[in-house]
Design an enzyme around this catalytic site. Structure first.
Site, PDB file in Angstrom:
ATOM      1  N   SER A 227       0.656  -1.384   0.047  1.00 20.05           N
ATOM      2  CA  SER A 227       0.187   0.145  -0.187  1.00 20.05           C
ATOM      3  C   SER A 227       0.818   1.008   0.089  1.00 20.05           C
ATOM      4  O   SER A 227       1.822   1.519  -0.895  1.00 20.05           O
ATOM      5  CB  SER A 227      -0.904   0.152   1.164  1.00 20.05           C
ATOM      6  N   GLU A 351      -8.925  -5.711  -4.338  1.00 22.27           N
ATOM      7  CA  GLU A 351      -8.320  -4.602  -3.068  1.00 22.27           C
ATOM      8  C   GLU A 351      -9.419  -3.859  -2.555  1.00 22.27           C
ATOM      9  O   GLU A 351      -9.222  -3.750  -1.243  1.00 22.27           O
ATOM     10  CB  GLU A 351      -7.533  -3.593  -4.027  1.00 22.27           C
ATOM     11  N   HIS A 436      -7.509  -5.799  -0.171  1.00 19.99           N
ATOM     12  CA  HIS A 436      -6.240  -4.883   0.175  1.00 19.99           C
ATOM     13  C   HIS A 436      -5.448  -5.615   1.345  1.00 19.99           C
ATOM     14  O   HIS A 436      -6.447  -5.757   2.652  1.00 19.99           O
ATOM     15  CB  HIS A 436      -6.582  -3.566   0.288  1.00 19.99           C
TER      16      HIS A 436
END
Length: 567
Positions: A227, A351, A436
Site C-alpha cells: 500500500s 483490493e 487489500h
C-alpha cells in the site's frame, strides 16, 4: 454450533477492547551484538527460534529544531541497549483499522521520537552469515501504521533471510512542502518535502553499515512494502539519496502518483490543506521557528478533514530532491532518476473490498459483530472495477513502461485467495475476499494481522491451502531477495517468468482454486470500460454509481471510462 458461538463471542470481546499485553521477553546473551552505536541484546522467539532485536534507533529523534529536517545519524547507546520491544508509533491519528485492536478511532497517538527499526534473523545468524536482507516498509496511507504490527520471525526462519521492519514520519510530519523550511535548510536534503522518504533512506544507510552483525549481506538488500509502503518503494526507486542502498524492490498494491510541489505548497485543483494554508492555521505564521514550535495537537487538528485514515494532505510530493520534479511515473522511465534494480509489482484481485467492507452504505452491521453486503451483486461488481483500476495503474502501466524503455527485470503478480471463513450468515470469503492487505499474512506466513477478524478469516477449513500458498509466496519473495529473480522460488515451484510487452503475471491462489498460474494479457482502461458497459449484473444507474465511486478515488481513471459506461 458451539464453535460458531465461540467465534461470535471472540469477535464481540475483541470489539470491546484489546487483550492484556504479554510480558516482555528476557534478553539472551546469544543475541548480544556490537555495532557502531554500542552493544545491544535481543531475544529468541519461542515459537520460531528466530533471533529478534526490536526498537533500535536508526537516526536521531526528529524533534524540536530537527522537525522537518533530514534525519541525522543515530547517537550512541546509553549503556547496553535491551532491544526487546518495538518502538511506540510515529505521531498519527487512529483509524477504523485500530478498532480491531480495541482502540477508538480519531485519537492522536504516538510521538515524533519514533525512528526505530526491528530485526528478525534465523537462529545462529551472525557476522559472516551473509544472508539476503529484506527491509519492510509498512502501509497505512502514509499517515498511519507502525513496526510493531509486523512480525518477521517466520519469514526469516522459513526462508533464511534477515527481515528489517522500519518506521518513518507520517502525515504532516513526513510530507510538508514550505518555503520557510527550505530557506532554513542546514543541508541540501533539508530542502526536501518528503521527510518520510529521507527516514527510509536513513534506515537503509543504517542497514548498510550495521546489518552484517545480525547475519545480513549489505550487498543484497531488498525493499518491499504494501500500500503506502509500496508507494514509498516506488519513490525510493527514483530517489537520488537512496540510490545504491538497495538492490531489488517489491511493490505490493502500490501506486505511482505524486503531487506537484507547487500544488503541495500553495494549492491547486483538489489538493487539500496545502502547506502555506495549513501553516497559517496551526502556527499562525510562516516562520520556520514557529512551524517547528507548533504543538502536535495543533498540527494534526489542522489536517483533520474527516478522511477515514485520520488526516488528508499532499503525500509523495515531487520536490526535486527526494523525487523527480516530473513525478514518480515519468521518473521510472528516466535513467537519470530510475535506480535500475529488478522490480516485482502486483495487486490483489479485490483490493477495494477492505475499504468497502468498512462502508456502511455498502455493508450492513448486525450487533457490531456480523456483517452482510446490502446488495451482494453490486458489492462484488463495484470492488471488481475499482480493483481493476488499481491493477492498471500499479502493475500493467508500470510494467509496460519499464519494459518499453529497456528494463527487462520486471515481474508481476495477482493475489486471488478469497477463501476466508464464515460465521452464520457472515461470509468473509465474499465480503473481504482477496482484499487489500490480505496477502501480507501469506508473505510473512503469520496469520495474525486483522485482529478480531483473524479467527474467522483464517480458519481450520482453509488452513492447509493457505499454508501451502504462504510457503510458495515466501519462497518466491526470498529467492528474489537472494538472486534478483523469483524464478522457481529456490527450485520448489513453477517458474515465474518476467513481464513481457504482451503482459504476463503470476496468479497466486490456493491449490483448491487453481494454485499458481501464469496469466497472459495487459489490463487496460478500454477493456475495463467495455466490460462495465456490458456487465449484466448492473443497471445503468449502478454503472454510473461505480464510475462516481471510482472518481472519488481516481478522477483520471473515471474520466477514461465514463463515456463508454453511458454516464
Amino acid at each position: 454450533m458451539r464453535g460458531v458461538l465461540i467465534s461470535i463471542f471472540s469477535l464481540a470481546v475483541a470489539a470491546c477492547g484489546g487483550e492484556d499485553a504479554p510480558s516482555p521477553p528476557s534478553p539472551e546473551e546469544a543475541t548480544a551484538r556490537t555495532i557502531a552505536q554500542g552493544e545491544l541484546v535481543g531475544f529468541t522467539d519461542e515459537a520460531t527460534g528466530a533471533q529478534v532485536w526490536r526498537g533500535i534507533p536508526f537516526a536521531q529523534a526528529p524533534v524540536g529544531d530537527l522537525r522537518w529536517r533530514a534525519p541525522r545519524p543515530a547517537p550512541a547507546f546509553d549503556g547496553r541497549l535491551a532491544a526487546l520491544a518495538s518502538s511506540g508509533r510515529c505521531a498519527q491519528m487512529t483509524t477504523p483499522l485500530d478498532q480491531a485492536q480495541g482502540i477508538e478511532t480519531g485519537l492522536l497517538v504516538g510521538s515524533e521520537d519514533c525512528l526505530y527499526l526491528d530485526i528478525y534473523a534465523p537462529a545462529g545468524a551472525g557476522e559472516g552469515s551473509d544472508l539476503p536482507v529484506m527491509v519492510w516498509i509498512h502501509g497505512g496511507s502514509n499517515v498511519w501504521g507502525y513496526a510493531g504490527q509486523y512480525d518477521g520471525s517466520r519469514l526469516a526462519t522459513d526462508q533464511g533471510v534477515v527481515v528489517v521492519v522500519i518506521q518513518y514520519r507520517l502525515g504532516p510530519l513526513g510530507f510538508f512542502a514550505h518555503e520557510a523550511i527550505r530557506e532554513s535548510a542546514q543541508t541540501d536534503l533539508d530542502r526536501a518535502a518528503n521527510f518520510a522518504l529521507l527516514d527510509q533512506t536513513a534506515a537503509l544507510e543504517w542497514v548498510r553499515g550495521n546489518i552484517a552483525a545480525f547475519g545480513g549481506d549489505a550487498s543484497r538488500v531488498t525493499i518491499f512494502g504494501e500500500s503506502a509502503g509500496a508507494y514509498d518503494v516506488a519513490g525510493l526507486l527514483v530517489s537520488p539519496p537512496a540510490r545504491g542502498l538497495f538492490h531489488r524492490a517489491i511493490l505490493q498494491s502500490g501506486g505511482l502518483d505524486a503531487v506537484p510541489l507547487e500544488a503541495a505548497e500553495h494549492g491547486a485543483g483538489d489538493v487539500i490543506n496545502p502547506a502555506r494554508e495549513a501553516a497559517a492555521e496551526f502556527a499562525g505564521s510562516q516562520d520556520a521557528g514557529a512551524l517547528r514550535a507548533a504543538s502536535l495537537d495543533a498540527i494534526f487538528e489542522t489536517y483533520h478533514e474527516g478522511f477515514s485514515f485520520g488526516v488528508e494532505l499532499p503525500r509523495m510530493i515531487a520536490d526535486g530532491v527526494t523525487l523527480p520534479p516530473q513525478g514518480i511515473r515519468d521518473g521510472l522511465t528516466d535513467p537519470d532518476w530510475f535506480s535500475g534494480v529488478p522490480v516485482v509489482t502486483g495487486t490483489n484481485l479485490e483490493e477495494m473490498k477492505l475499504f468497502n467492507f468498512l462502508d456502511p452504505e455498502l455493508v450492513r452491521s448486525w450487533f457490531g459483530v456480523l456483517y452482510t453486503a446490502r446488495d451482494p451483486d453490486f458489492y462484488d461488481a463495484l470492488a471488481e472495477y475499482q480493483s481493476r483500476v488499481w491493477r492498471i495503474n500499479a502493475v500493467d502501466r508500470m510494467a509496460q513502461s519499464l519494459v518499453e524503455t529497456g528494463h527487462e527485470d520486471v515481474w508481476a503478480y495477482r493475489f486471488d485467495w478469497d477463501e476466508g471463513g464464515r460465521v452464520l450468515f457472515m461470509d468473509l470469503g465474499r465480503l473481504v475476499g482477496a482484499a487489500h492487505a490480505v496477502e501480507i499474512p501469506f508473505v510473512f506466513n503469520r496469520f495474525e494481522f486483522f485482529g478480531r477478524l483473524d479467527s474467522v478469516l483464517f480458519n481450520r477449513a482453509n488452513r492447509e491451502g493457505r499454508e501451502r500458498l504462504a510457503a510458495a509466496m515466501g519462497a518466491y519473495w526470498a529467492e528474489f531477495a537472494r538472486t534478483g529473480d523469483p524464478d522457481t522460488g529456490g527450485g520448489s515451484f513453477p517458474e515465474w517468468p518476467r513481464w513481457t510487452a504482451g503482459g504476463r503475471l503470476m496468479r497466486f491462489d490456493s491449490p483448491e482454486a487453481g494454485g499458481l498460474e501464469i496469466v497472459e494479457g495487459v489490463a487496460t482502461f478500454q477493456g475495463l470500460a467495455d466490460d462495465l458497459a456490458a456487465d449484466p449484473r448492473l443497471t445503468p444507474d449502478q454503472r454510473c454509481a461505480i464510475v462516481a465511486r471510482i472518481e472519488l478515488w481516481n478522477r483520471p481513471a473515471a474520466d477514461r471510462v465514463r463515456e463508454r459506461a453511458g454516464c
